[in-house]
Structure formats: C-alpha cells, structure tokens
Design an enzyme around this catalytic site. Structure first.
Site, PDB file in Angstrom:
ATOM      1  CB  THR A   5      -5.199   0.072  -1.728  1.00 24.38           C
ATOM      2  OG1 THR A   5      -4.564   1.271  -1.327  1.00 24.38           O
ATOM      3  CG2 THR A   5      -5.582   0.145  -3.166  1.00 24.38           C
ATOM      4  NE  ARG A  57       2.229   8.338  -1.827  1.00 30.77           N
ATOM      5  CZ  ARG A  57       1.557   7.177  -1.893  1.00 30.77           C
ATOM      6  NH1 ARG A  57       0.259   7.165  -1.789  1.00 30.77           N
ATOM      7  NH2 ARG A  57       2.203   6.059  -2.096  1.00 30.77           N
ATOM      8  CB  VAL A  58      -0.321  11.008  -6.860  1.00 26.99           C
ATOM      9  CG1 VAL A  58      -1.282  10.088  -7.596  1.00 26.99           C
ATOM     10  CG2 VAL A  58      -0.866  12.431  -6.836  1.00 26.99           C
TER      11      VAL A  58
HETATM   12  N1  ASP Z   1      -0.687   1.527  -3.312  1.00 27.92           N
HETATM   13  C1  ASP Z   1      -1.318   2.475  -2.432  1.00 27.92           C
HETATM   14  C2  ASP Z   1      -0.557   3.770  -2.454  1.00 27.92           C
HETATM   15  O1  ASP Z   1       0.657   3.748  -2.455  1.00 27.92           O
HETATM   16  C3  ASP Z   1      -1.417   2.009  -1.030  1.00 27.92           C
HETATM   17  C4  ASP Z   1      -2.051   0.675  -0.821  1.00 27.92           C
HETATM   18  O2  ASP Z   1      -1.975  -0.198  -1.660  1.00 27.92           O
HETATM   19  O3  ASP Z   1      -2.643   0.488   0.261  1.00 27.92           O
HETATM   20  O4  ASP Z   1      -1.175   4.810  -2.403  1.00 27.92           O
END
Ligand code: ASP
Length: 307
Positions: free
Chosen positions: A174, A202-203
């Site tokens: 992310t 999923r979120v």
């Molecule tokens: N926090 C993000 C999620 O759970 C993943 C990430 O940080 O790469 O969707």
C-alpha cells in the site's frame, strides 16, 4: 508561514536486505524519490498539503512496484479492486472509495468524493458511477495486469490463503502520504489494492477514515500500512490523534504506544507515517521493513527501506 514537511510510504512488511537485489533496491528508492519530490514541488510553490498528498500518491499509483493503482494486487476472481482515502486537517473533510475497478488514480477519486459530493465514503458500482460523473480516468483491465501480481494470486490460491501484500519480500504494499503546507494545514491519504486473493468484498483499513487515514490540524496527519484487520480493530490513525489531543502526548510518544505496544499486543503487523502540526515526522513500524521517505523544508531527503 510554516515550514513545509512531507512523508510517504510504499508499504511495510517482511522486507529484508538479505533478499533484495541492488537493482530492485535502486528501483524502489527512485520511485519513492520521484513521488516525494512531486509532492514537495507543490508545497515549495505554496500549494496545499491536500494537492501534495494527491500528487505523491498518484506517482506511486502509476508505478507497478507498489500495491496501488497500476500495481494493485488481484482478488480471488482475478480482478483488481482498489481502495483509497484522503483527509484534510483544517476542515476535517474527508473522501474515500472502496472496491473500485479500472480507476487509474483512486486517490483522485477519493478527493473528488470529498470535494464534489456530499458524502464521505462510496463503494463499488456506485463509486464507479460517481467516477464517470466526475470524469475520472479509467483504464482497461490489461493496464493493471502485472505478471508478478498474478503469480502471487496463483500461489495464494494454491494454499487457499489471503495474502497480505508485504508478507513476502517479493511483494510490495500500500502507499500513503502525509503533508504540512506553508499555511500550516495538514493532509493525509492512503491508496491500496488490499490483499491478494481477497474475497467477499473484503475491505481493509486503507479507505477507512480513522483506521488507515486521519488528519486534524490540532494534532497530526497519519497514513497506515499493514494487516488491515488489526488496524481497523485498533482504529490506529485516530487513536494516535486522540492520544495527542486528550492526553497531551507528543507525536513520538503516541506513535510508540500505538505501533510498538497496542498493535504488537494483538498481533497487528505494519507501520505508519505521521506528521504533526509543528512539522515533526515519525515513521514507526513493527515489521522488518517499510518503504518510506521524508523531507522537511530545510532538511535533506531521507529514504529508508529496512529497520
Ligand atoms: N492495509 C492494507 C490492507 O489491509 C494492506 C497494506 O497496507 O498493504 O488492505
């Protein structure tokens, strides 16, 4: 006039120097530098922290190395469903989208939700209908096809696991940005493809105001990366702001408690970037590494990957 400051991240997780080639490391550093410079140029010219956050995140979304925009991971159905959010510290205005497909820059769509709708959070088909209305840029499926991401999905399907993008050193996470402009206004934004092989709509935390993203001129601006379920349960970004607002803690003290103690206690792996209204920056993470960079008006650029 305040001195501007900006920080970005490109995901946290099992990122080990021992498994990273020199070329790969250079490619990541170059991408991080380009992104932070694009945000800094806006701040330098007296632009807003919101525009700087958008610009830096767009740069990371356009780079296939990160799990956002072009490089977004695949869902169980082999699609790229993206989430993004943005918040402004002066007005406490916010915008977010979840489960959007074929949008080139989800962060800009989140900003449009904030500025051009009376809502904060739009999802799926409705968010895409809104995207058409505000002339967001769409791209065909093959724009988002990155072979390495597809291989990650095939691997995850074999073992029937939902894989956090950054639990394997070959996978990257992310993206996010926090900024303080010369007017003294904070902003924060986060953008992601979520988790490989995710299903059931999923979120994660990234598009959730208060969990993955938060900004308040009285306290701080935060953008998180890590195992979203834990960040949601810990309301991470808002918790840091609250510790500052209600307990009078410094940014550093608040970050230490939330990232190194509270998250660790429940098994939540990850990190965040944090910037307070005085321009202090913290980049804490409890994982092996986090792609990160920070730049203050009168200081050298810092780019880090490992612990
Ligand atoms: N926090 C993000 C999620 O759970 C993943 C990430 O940080 O790469 O969707």
């Amino acid at each position: 006039m305040k001195k501007y400051a900006i920080a970005i991240h490109g995901g946290a997780g099992t990122i080990l120097q021992s498994t990273m080639s020199a070329e790969k490391e250079a490619a990541y550093k170059k991408a991080l530098e380009e992104a932070i410079v694009s945000g800094e140029n806006i701040l330098k010219a007296g632009g807003s922290s919101l525009d700087a956050v958008e610009s830096a995140i767009r740069s990371l979304e356009d780079c296939p190395l990160f799990n956002a925009g072009k490089g977004a991971v695949f869902t169980n159905e082999g699609k790229n469903e993206m989430d993004a959010s943005v918040m402004e510290g002066k007005t406490l205005m916010a915008g977010a989208v979840t489960g959007v497909k074929n949008i080139k820059n989800p962060i800009s769509l989140a900003k449009a939700v904030m500025q051009q709708s009376e809502h904060v959070f739009l999802s799926g088909e409705g968010a895409m209908e809104f995207a058409k209305k505000v002339n967001a840029k769409f791209e065909p499926d093959d724009y988002f096809f990155v072979q390495q991401r597809y291989d990650q999905l095939l691997q995850a399907k074999e073992t029937d696991t939902i894989v956090l993008d950054h639990t394997n050193e070959k996978k990257f996470g992310t993206v996010g940005c926090v900024a303080l402009d010369v007017e003294g206004n904070l902003a924060a934004g986060t953008s992601t493809g979520g988790m490989t092989n995710k299903k059931y709509g999923r979120v994660g935390d990234s598009p959730m105001i208060g969990a993955g993203t938060y900004a308040n001129n009285n306290t701080c601006a935060i953008s998180c990366t890590g195992h979203g379920e834990f960040f949601i349960r810990s309301v991470v970004a808002y918790d840091i702001s609250c510790l500052m607002e209600y307990k009078g803690l410094s940014l550093k003290e608040a970050c230490d408690i939330v990232v190194m103690k509270k998250l660790v206690k429940i098994g939540g792996e990850g990190g965040l970037i944090a910037l307070d209204s005085n321009g202090n920056i913290e980049l804490p993470f409890n994982s092996d590494g986090m792609y990160r960079a920070r730049k203050k008006q009168d200081e050298e650029l810092f780019i880090g990957i490992y612990k």
